[in-house]
Design a protein around this motif. Sequence first.
Motif, PDB file in Angstrom:
ATOM      1  N   GLN A 183      71.342  10.579 105.498  1.00  0.00           N
ATOM      2  CA  GLN A 183      70.179  11.317 105.445  1.00  0.00           C
ATOM      3  C   GLN A 183      69.412  11.765 106.670  1.00  0.00           C
ATOM      4  O   GLN A 183      69.358  11.142 107.510  1.00  0.00           O
ATOM      5  CB  GLN A 183      69.139  10.487 104.429  1.00  0.00           C
ATOM      6  N   VAL A 184      68.873  13.133 106.530  1.00  0.00           N
ATOM      7  CA  VAL A 184      68.328  13.657 107.795  1.00  0.00           C
ATOM      8  C   VAL A 184      66.833  13.725 107.315  1.00  0.00           C
ATOM      9  O   VAL A 184      66.551  14.392 106.482  1.00  0.00           O
ATOM     10  CB  VAL A 184      68.905  14.826 107.995  1.00  0.00           C
ATOM     11  N   TRP A 185      66.039  13.053 107.994  1.00  0.00           N
ATOM     12  CA  TRP A 185      64.537  13.196 107.769  1.00  0.00           C
ATOM     13  C   TRP A 185      63.842  13.981 108.595  1.00  0.00           C
ATOM     14  O   TRP A 185      63.913  13.960 109.738  1.00  0.00           O
ATOM     15  CB  TRP A 185      64.029  11.620 107.789  1.00  0.00           C
ATOM     16  N   ASP A 186      62.752  14.598 107.986  1.00  0.00           N
ATOM     17  CA  ASP A 186      61.819  15.416 108.851  1.00  0.00           C
ATOM     18  C   ASP A 186      60.647  14.559 109.192  1.00  0.00           C
ATOM     19  O   ASP A 186      59.930  14.175 108.205  1.00  0.00           O
ATOM     20  CB  ASP A 186      61.401  16.754 107.960  1.00  0.00           C
ATOM     21  N   VAL A 187      60.622  14.221 110.388  1.00  0.00           N
ATOM     22  CA  VAL A 187      59.477  13.151 110.784  1.00  0.00           C
ATOM     23  C   VAL A 187      58.152  13.648 110.522  1.00  0.00           C
ATOM     24  O   VAL A 187      57.309  12.707 109.756  1.00  0.00           O
ATOM     25  CB  VAL A 187      59.885  12.523 112.107  1.00  0.00           C
ATOM     26  N   ARG A 188      57.717  14.523 110.697  1.00  0.00           N
ATOM     27  CA  ARG A 188      56.511  15.180 110.663  1.00  0.00           C
ATOM     28  C   ARG A 188      56.027  15.177 109.146  1.00  0.00           C
ATOM     29  O   ARG A 188      54.797  14.774 108.756  1.00  0.00           O
ATOM     30  CB  ARG A 188      56.196  16.397 111.644  1.00  0.00           C
ATOM     31  N   VAL A 225      84.910   6.494 115.001  1.00  0.00           N
ATOM     32  CA  VAL A 225      83.614   7.104 115.487  1.00  0.00           C
ATOM     33  C   VAL A 225      84.029   8.517 115.293  1.00  0.00           C
ATOM     34  O   VAL A 225      84.939   9.230 115.816  1.00  0.00           O
ATOM     35  CB  VAL A 225      83.544   6.701 116.941  1.00  0.00           C
ATOM     36  N   ASN A 226      83.185   9.268 114.292  1.00  0.00           N
ATOM     37  CA  ASN A 226      83.266  10.701 113.960  1.00  0.00           C
ATOM     38  C   ASN A 226      82.236  11.538 115.045  1.00  0.00           C
ATOM     39  O   ASN A 226      80.989  11.090 115.138  1.00  0.00           O
ATOM     40  CB  ASN A 226      82.848  11.202 112.642  1.00  0.00           C
ATOM     41  N   LEU A 227      82.492  12.716 115.764  1.00  0.00           N
ATOM     42  CA  LEU A 227      81.915  13.236 116.571  1.00  0.00           C
ATOM     43  C   LEU A 227      81.562  14.660 115.668  1.00  0.00           C
ATOM     44  O   LEU A 227      82.591  15.435 115.282  1.00  0.00           O
ATOM     45  CB  LEU A 227      82.502  13.924 117.913  1.00  0.00           C
ATOM     46  N   TYR A 228      80.115  15.128 115.540  1.00  0.00           N
ATOM     47  CA  TYR A 228      79.862  16.485 114.702  1.00  0.00           C
ATOM     48  C   TYR A 228      79.072  17.135 115.595  1.00  0.00           C
ATOM     49  O   TYR A 228      78.216  16.836 116.390  1.00  0.00           O
ATOM     50  CB  TYR A 228      79.006  15.772 113.572  1.00  0.00           C
ATOM     51  N   GLU A 229      79.320  18.410 115.248  1.00  0.00           N
ATOM     52  CA  GLU A 229      78.132  19.342 115.977  1.00  0.00           C
ATOM     53  C   GLU A 229      77.044  19.576 114.958  1.00  0.00           C
ATOM     54  O   GLU A 229      77.075  19.467 113.747  1.00  0.00           O
ATOM     55  CB  GLU A 229      78.826  20.771 115.960  1.00  0.00           C
ATOM     56  N   THR A 230      75.935  19.483 115.548  1.00  0.00           N
ATOM     57  CA  THR A 230      74.677  19.264 114.844  1.00  0.00           C
ATOM     58  C   THR A 230      74.355  20.660 114.037  1.00  0.00           C
ATOM     59  O   THR A 230      73.803  20.345 112.907  1.00  0.00           O
ATOM     60  CB  THR A 230      73.313  19.037 115.727  1.00  0.00           C
ATOM     61  N   PHE A 234      73.898  20.680 109.142  1.00  0.00           N
ATOM     62  CA  PHE A 234      73.122  21.129 108.114  1.00  0.00           C
ATOM     63  C   PHE A 234      73.608  22.462 107.324  1.00  0.00           C
ATOM     64  O   PHE A 234      72.931  22.871 106.122  1.00  0.00           O
ATOM     65  CB  PHE A 234      71.846  21.972 109.027  1.00  0.00           C
ATOM     66  N   GLN A 235      74.881  22.761 107.421  1.00  0.00           N
ATOM     67  CA  GLN A 235      75.735  23.943 106.520  1.00  0.00           C
ATOM     68  C   GLN A 235      76.449  23.311 105.382  1.00  0.00           C
ATOM     69  O   GLN A 235      76.827  23.785 104.630  1.00  0.00           O
ATOM     70  CB  GLN A 235      76.474  24.694 107.532  1.00  0.00           C
ATOM     71  N   SER A 236      76.752  21.893 105.643  1.00  0.00           N
ATOM     72  CA  SER A 236      77.497  21.368 104.349  1.00  0.00           C
ATOM     73  C   SER A 236      77.134  19.840 104.178  1.00  0.00           C
ATOM     74  O   SER A 236      76.522  19.165 104.930  1.00  0.00           O
ATOM     75  CB  SER A 236      78.846  21.232 104.831  1.00  0.00           C
ATOM     76  N   SER A 237      77.332  19.695 102.859  1.00  0.00           N
ATOM     77  CA  SER A 237      77.158  18.204 102.566  1.00  0.00           C
ATOM     78  C   SER A 237      78.451  17.223 102.766  1.00  0.00           C
ATOM     79  O   SER A 237      78.315  15.963 102.950  1.00  0.00           O
ATOM     80  CB  SER A 237      76.886  18.038 101.175  1.00  0.00           C
TER      81      SER A 237
END
Length: 331
Positions: A183-188, A225-230, A234-237
Motif C-alpha cells: 500500500q502507498v500512503w499519503d502521510v499528510r 529482491v525486486n527493483l522497481y521504478e517509482t 503508480f501506473q499499474s497494480s
Amino acid sequence: PTSLASAELSVKRMTDLNQQEKSASMAQAVSWHPNGALALTAGFDKTIRLFRVDGTTNAKLQSIYIARMPIASAAFSADGSQVVCCGRGRYWASVDLNSGKAQVLPGVLGRSEYGFDKVLPSPDGETISMISSSGALLLLSAKTKQLVSTLQSSGNSTWGCQAAAYSPDGSVLYASGQGGQVQVWDVRRRCCIHTFRERGGLRCCALAASADGRLVAAGADSGAVNLYETASLFQSSTPVAIKEFLNLRTAITELTFNPHSEMLCFASRYVQGSMRVAHVASKTAFPNWPTAKTPLNFVQSCAFSPHSGFLAIGNDKGRALLYRMNHYSRA
C-alpha cells in the motif's frame, strides 16, 4: 564524483564500530547520525551505545540503559537530536541526545499493543511510523509522540503489516501487508493512494526507497529482491520489476540503499553470511564481496553512513562490523 564501477567493490575492513563495548546480545539495530561522525548500536540487552566513528578508534561516548525494554529497533531522528527505539514489551522510548535523558513511553495512547518490531522516523522529521508485533502500522507525531492514525490495523489480515519505508521527502509511506500487497500512503492526508502487487513471494517482508526518489526495492520471503521504478509503480497494480535479484534463498530482513542511490544492500538473518551488495545502475550483484571468509555470521542489521563512506553490519555475536567503501571520499 565519478559513478561507481560495477566490476568489483573496493572495500576495506576497519575496526569494529563497537570494538570498545560490543552488545551483550545480538546487534539488532545500527543507525548513523546525520553528521556521519556518530553511530549507535542497540539490542535485546536493553542498551543503546553511542560511538564516535573514525574507523580506527571508534570511541564510545555513552551507554544508555532502558529498563524493561529489550530493543528490537532504534534510529536517529532526521535532525539528529533524538534517538527513538522500541522492542519487546509495551514500552518505547525517545532519547534526547543533548541532555542524554531517555523518555520512556508506556505504549501508544489508545492502543493495547504488546511489543513493537520496527520504528521509522520520517525524513522530514514530522512523523514516526511504528510496526507493532501484532501487525498494526501506527503513525505518530514526532513532536508530541501521540497517535495520529492507525494506517493498517492488525485485525484484517493473516500477517498484518510486514515492512514499511518512507519516500525521501517523507510525504509517502510504502507498507506491505498480506499476499504481497504493498500500500502507498499519503502521510499528510493519511489515506491510501495506490496499491500494487509485489510478485517476489507470498509476502513482502522488506521495503526501501532510494534517496534520489527514482527507485523502490522490495524483498520477499523467498529471498528475491525486486527493483522497481517509482514512476511505474503508480501506473499499474501489477508493475513489472526492472530487475529481480535471486542471490538469497531465505526471507529478506534487511534492505537499504546507500545515500548516493548507487548501491543496494540486502540480507537475511536466517542463514549465516547471507548478505549481498548490488550495483544499482548495472543491476548486478558485486561478485567480489562479501566472500565466504567475510566474518558476517548472521546479519541482524546494516546501515550506510550519510556520505556512503562506511557500511556498518550488526550480527548475532553482538558485533557491529565496519567496512570502508573506498569509492567515496567522505565517510
